[in-house]
Design a protein around this motif. Structure first.
Motif, mmCIF file in Angstrom:
data_model
loop_
_atom_site.group_PDB
_atom_site.id
_atom_site.type_symbol
_atom_site.label_atom_id
_atom_site.label_comp_id
_atom_site.label_asym_id
_atom_site.label_seq_id
_atom_site.Cartn_x
_atom_site.Cartn_y
_atom_site.Cartn_z
ATOM 1 N N LEU A 26 0.839 -1.197 0.000
ATOM 2 C CA LEU A 26 0.000 0.000 0.000
ATOM 3 C C LEU A 26 0.880 1.255 0.000
ATOM 4 N N VAL A 27 1.945 1.233 0.785
ATOM 5 C CA VAL A 27 2.868 2.368 0.821
ATOM 6 C C VAL A 27 3.532 2.561 -0.537
ATOM 7 N N LYS A 28 3.929 1.466 -1.180
ATOM 8 C CA LYS A 28 4.553 1.546 -2.514
ATOM 9 C C LYS A 28 3.577 2.145 -3.530
ATOM 10 N N ILE A 29 2.324 1.708 -3.478
ATOM 11 C CA ILE A 29 1.303 2.244 -4.389
ATOM 12 C C ILE A 29 1.167 3.756 -4.209
ATOM 13 N N LEU A 30 1.041 4.197 -2.970
ATOM 14 C CA LEU A 30 0.864 5.619 -2.699
ATOM 15 C C LEU A 30 2.135 6.414 -3.002
ATOM 16 N N SER A 31 3.292 5.820 -2.733
ATOM 17 C CA SER A 31 4.570 6.485 -3.032
ATOM 18 C C SER A 31 4.717 6.745 -4.518
ATOM 19 N N ASN A 32 4.275 5.808 -5.334
ATOM 20 C CA ASN A 32 4.325 6.020 -6.784
ATOM 21 C C ASN A 32 3.277 7.034 -7.227
ATOM 22 N N ALA A 33 2.095 6.966 -6.641
ATOM 23 C CA ALA A 33 1.009 7.868 -7.040
ATOM 24 C C ALA A 33 1.384 9.335 -6.835
ATOM 25 N N VAL A 34 2.055 9.638 -5.743
ATOM 26 C CA VAL A 34 2.396 11.039 -5.470
ATOM 27 C C VAL A 34 3.528 11.540 -6.358
ATOM 28 N N ARG A 35 4.108 10.666 -7.157
ATOM 29 C CA ARG A 35 5.161 11.056 -8.090
ATOM 30 C C ARG A 35 4.615 11.334 -9.502
ATOM 31 N N ALA A 36 3.309 11.332 -9.634
ATOM 32 C CA ALA A 36 2.689 11.606 -10.936
ATOM 33 C C ALA A 36 3.024 13.033 -11.374
ATOM 34 N N PRO A 37 3.024 13.262 -12.682
ATOM 35 C CA PRO A 37 3.222 14.642 -13.146
ATOM 36 C C PRO A 37 1.994 15.491 -12.841
ATOM 37 N N SER A 38 2.216 16.781 -12.683
ATOM 38 C CA SER A 38 1.079 17.687 -12.451
ATOM 39 C C SER A 38 1.402 19.060 -13.028
ATOM 40 N N ALA A 39 0.362 19.739 -13.460
ATOM 41 C CA ALA A 39 0.516 21.080 -14.028
ATOM 42 C C ALA A 39 1.147 21.996 -12.982
ATOM 43 N N GLY A 40 2.220 22.641 -13.368
ATOM 44 C CA GLY A 40 2.891 23.568 -12.466
ATOM 45 C C GLY A 40 3.462 22.913 -11.231
ATOM 46 N N HIS A 41 3.567 21.599 -11.242
ATOM 47 C CA HIS A 41 4.037 20.814 -10.090
ATOM 48 C C HIS A 41 3.228 21.151 -8.824
ATOM 49 N N LEU A 42 1.925 21.399 -8.996
ATOM 50 C CA LEU A 42 1.075 21.770 -7.866
ATOM 51 C C LEU A 42 0.564 20.564 -7.081
ATOM 52 N N GLN A 43 0.652 19.380 -7.670
ATOM 53 C CA GLN A 43 0.273 18.138 -6.990
ATOM 54 C C GLN A 43 -1.077 18.265 -6.276
ATOM 55 N N PRO A 44 -2.162 18.413 -7.040
ATOM 56 C CA PRO A 44 -3.456 18.676 -6.424
ATOM 57 C C PRO A 44 -4.134 17.458 -5.803
ATOM 58 N N TRP A 45 -3.545 16.294 -5.932
ATOM 59 C CA TRP A 45 -4.204 15.081 -5.469
ATOM 60 C C TRP A 45 -4.248 14.979 -3.951
ATOM 61 N N GLU A 46 -5.269 14.301 -3.505
ATOM 62 C CA GLU A 46 -5.458 13.894 -2.104
ATOM 63 C C GLU A 46 -5.977 12.465 -2.199
ATOM 64 N N PHE A 47 -5.469 11.573 -1.369
ATOM 65 C CA PHE A 47 -5.881 10.171 -1.419
ATOM 66 C C PHE A 47 -6.539 9.792 -0.103
ATOM 67 N N ILE A 48 -7.731 9.230 -0.195
ATOM 68 C CA ILE A 48 -8.427 8.724 0.981
ATOM 69 C C ILE A 48 -8.301 7.201 0.925
ATOM 70 N N VAL A 49 -7.592 6.621 1.881
ATOM 71 C CA VAL A 49 -7.429 5.167 1.968
ATOM 72 C C VAL A 49 -8.545 4.654 2.877
ATOM 73 N N VAL A 50 -9.357 3.762 2.341
ATOM 74 C CA VAL A 50 -10.536 3.278 3.072
ATOM 75 C C VAL A 50 -10.377 1.789 3.344
ATOM 76 N N LYS A 51 -10.394 1.446 4.633
ATOM 77 C CA LYS A 51 -10.356 0.039 5.053
ATOM 78 C C LYS A 51 -11.601 -0.338 5.850
ATOM 79 N N ASP A 52 -12.321 0.653 6.335
ATOM 80 C CA ASP A 52 -13.504 0.435 7.149
ATOM 81 C C ASP A 52 -14.625 -0.160 6.293
ATOM 82 N N ASP A 53 -15.165 -1.302 6.736
ATOM 83 C CA ASP A 53 -16.201 -2.000 5.968
ATOM 84 C C ASP A 53 -17.443 -1.142 5.742
#
Length: 188
Positions: A26-53
């Motif tokens: 899970l950490v590897k997945i998120l570590s790669n996701a935050v390395r995505a390209p973004s306009a102006g390097h603003l990195q607008p993403w936010e990730f909600i990790v959901v484990k609660d049933d």
């Protein structure tokens, strides 16, 4: 696995084994996701990790009753802070760049999951306002994709692809390009 093979083998998985996804993966997945390209390097993403049933079940309901979401061991909801993109690019950043940037990050989630032996599916059909309410998102943070992840209990279906020659144009729309045309153009 070689990148081209990874891209070819990627597919949408909608059935998962009753096995937890390891923290390291899970950490590897998120570590790669935050390395995505973004306009102006603003990195607008936010990730909600959901484990609660209960939250997964609510998301599945909000996603037009796509209950396989609730069955995944973990769900990542990719969101974008539209105002982060708007801070530099105005309305175009808010309505376009932020969404594209979140899509790049989502693709990296899908590819990394597959590379780690996991299955995933990008779900874009859901009621936006309901997902925002469930996840308690502020108004300027928008969900752009629900991604259930787990060990696949199915082999993803393979669909016929439109031949590349029907999708690639040379210099302008309608000028269909054959691979040999692209090589000839490059050598001019």
């Amino acid at each position: 696995m070689e990148f081209s093979e990874l891209v070819r083998k990627r597919g949408m998985v909608r059935s998962f084994k009753d096995m937890q996804v390891e923290h390291e993966k899970l950490v590897k997945i998120l570590s790669n996701a935050v390395r995505a390209p973004s306009a102006g390097h603003l990195q607008p993403w936010e990730f909600i990790v959901v484990k609660d049933d209960g939250v997964k079940r609510s998301l599945a309901e909000a996603a037009l009753k796509q209950m396989f979401i609730a069955e995944a061991p973990v769900v990542i909801v990719t969101c974008v802070d539209t105002e982060r993109s708007a801070s530099r690019y105005g309305d175009r950043g808010r309505r376009f760049y932020s969404i594209i940037d979140g899509a790049y990050a989502s693709l990296l989630i899908l590819l990394t999951a597959r590379d780690l032996g996991l299955g995933a599916c990008f779900v874009g059909a859901y009621r936006d306002e309901e997902v925002a309410r469930i996840l308690e998102l502020p108004r300027h943070v928008k969900p752009i994709g629900i991604i259930p992840i787990g060990y696949p209990a199915e082999k993803p279906p393979r669909y016929e692809r439109i031949p590349m020659e029907q999708l690639v144009h040379l210099n302008r729309y309608g000028n269909r390009a054959r691979l040999e045309d692209l090589v000839k153009e490059e050598n001019r």
